[in-house]
Design an enzyme around this catalytic site. Structure first.
Site, PDB file in Angstrom:
ATOM      1  N   GLY A 136       0.831  -1.192   0.000  1.00  0.00           N
ATOM      2  CA  GLY A 136       0.000   0.000   0.000  1.00  0.00           C
ATOM      3  C   GLY A 136       0.866   1.242   0.000  1.00  0.00           C
ATOM      4  N   GLN A 176       2.850  10.051   1.280  1.00  0.00           N
ATOM      5  CA  GLN A 176       4.140   9.380   1.418  1.00  0.00           C
ATOM      6  C   GLN A 176       5.109   9.750   0.292  1.00  0.00           C
ATOM      7  OE1 GLN A 176       2.152   5.345   2.226  1.00  0.00           O
ATOM      8  NE2 GLN A 176       4.131   5.205   3.257  1.00  0.00           N
ATOM      9  N   CYS A 201       5.609   0.034   7.356  1.00  0.00           N
ATOM     10  CA  CYS A 201       5.272   1.197   6.539  1.00  0.00           C
ATOM     11  C   CYS A 201       6.473   1.569   5.689  1.00  0.00           C
ATOM     12  CB  CYS A 201       4.884   2.356   7.455  1.00  0.00           C
ATOM     13  SG  CYS A 201       4.406   3.854   6.584  1.00  0.00           S
ATOM     14  N   LEU A 202       6.229   1.885   4.423  1.00  0.00           N
ATOM     15  CA  LEU A 202       7.326   2.273   3.540  1.00  0.00           C
ATOM     16  C   LEU A 202       7.991   3.573   4.002  1.00  0.00           C
ATOM     17  CD1 LEU A 202       5.752   1.366   0.071  1.00  0.00           C
ATOM     18  CD2 LEU A 202       7.436   0.061   1.401  1.00  0.00           C
ATOM     19  N   HIS A 253      -4.833   1.402   7.191  1.00  0.00           N
ATOM     20  CA  HIS A 253      -3.496   1.982   7.367  1.00  0.00           C
ATOM     21  C   HIS A 253      -3.287   3.121   6.364  1.00  0.00           C
ATOM     22  CE1 HIS A 253       1.041   1.448   7.922  1.00  0.00           C
ATOM     23  NE2 HIS A 253       0.969   2.137   6.793  1.00  0.00           N
ATOM     24  N   GLU A 254      -3.654   2.873   5.098  1.00  0.00           N
ATOM     25  CA  GLU A 254      -3.440   3.897   4.063  1.00  0.00           C
ATOM     26  C   GLU A 254      -4.377   5.091   4.242  1.00  0.00           C
ATOM     27  OE1 GLU A 254      -0.751   3.715   2.508  1.00  0.00           O
ATOM     28  OE2 GLU A 254      -0.368   1.619   2.965  1.00  0.00           O
ATOM     29  N   HIS A 290      -3.024   7.477   6.696  1.00  0.00           N
ATOM     30  CA  HIS A 290      -2.030   8.403   6.139  1.00  0.00           C
ATOM     31  C   HIS A 290      -2.692   9.674   5.620  1.00  0.00           C
ATOM     32  CE1 HIS A 290       1.900   6.489   6.215  1.00  0.00           C
ATOM     33  NE2 HIS A 290       1.407   5.354   5.743  1.00  0.00           N
TER      34      HIS A 290
END
Length: 173
Positions: free
Chosen positions: A45, A50, A95-96, A137-138, A141
């Site tokens: 994701g 991000q 997380c990225l 989660h996304e 963000h």
């Protein structure tokens, strides 16, 4: 085109994103870039903030390629959870924007989400398990919330210090 992924702490990761007023070709290209960036990372994701874009746009694909599943990329403009189950699930999230750091986070097990697809059509679907965790989660963000915000302060501070060191080391390299 692959885009650089912001690393926590970065003030852009803590800002709430504005809804996308209408879909343009520029936003569709952004979505394609985000998918390419996510797959390359590799991740399941990615949210627009991000990569430094404060628009309500997320991409995800939780299909397990190593299990022989075909990719199932989803592009969601203005996604919102419209219903969630009382039943909860705990997943070890990463997380990225917080590389190599993982922690267990509890979230609703099942969620109903509405969003606009890349053609501007309203979609609604029910997500369960990993897909439910990923979409929540996304969407977090887009509201300026990171998975570490669910952790106890000491653990959150420890991870943040590691990210500050990582960013410093990368800047020197």
């Amino acid at each position: 085109m692959k885009r650089p992924i912001l690393i926590h702490p970065d003030p852009r990761l803590k800002k709430a994103c504005a809804p996308v007023p209408d879909l343009s070709d520029k936003l569709r290209v952004l979505a394609d870039d985000m998918l390419e960036t996510m797959y390359d990372a590799p991740g399941i994701g990615l949210a627009a903030p991000q990569i430094g874009v404060l628009d309500r746009l997320i991409v995800l694909d939780c299909a397990k390629a190593d299990d022989g599943e075909a990719p199932r990329p989803l592009v969601m403009f203005n996604p919102q959870v419209v219903a969630s189950s009382d039943e909860r699930n705990v997943y070890e999230e990463g997380c990225l924007s917080i590389p190599d750091q993982y922690a267990e986070v509890e979230r609703p097990k099942v969620v109903d989400v509405e969003w606009l697809d890349r053609d501007g059509n309203l979609q609604r679907d029910t997500f369960d398990g990993l897909w439910a965790t990923c979409v929540q989660h996304e969407i977090d963000h887009l509201d300026g919330k990171l998975f570490i915000d669910y952790l106890k302060p000491l653990k959150r501070q420890m991870i943040t210090r590691k990210m500050v060191k990582l960013k410093r080391d990368r800047a020197r390299a």
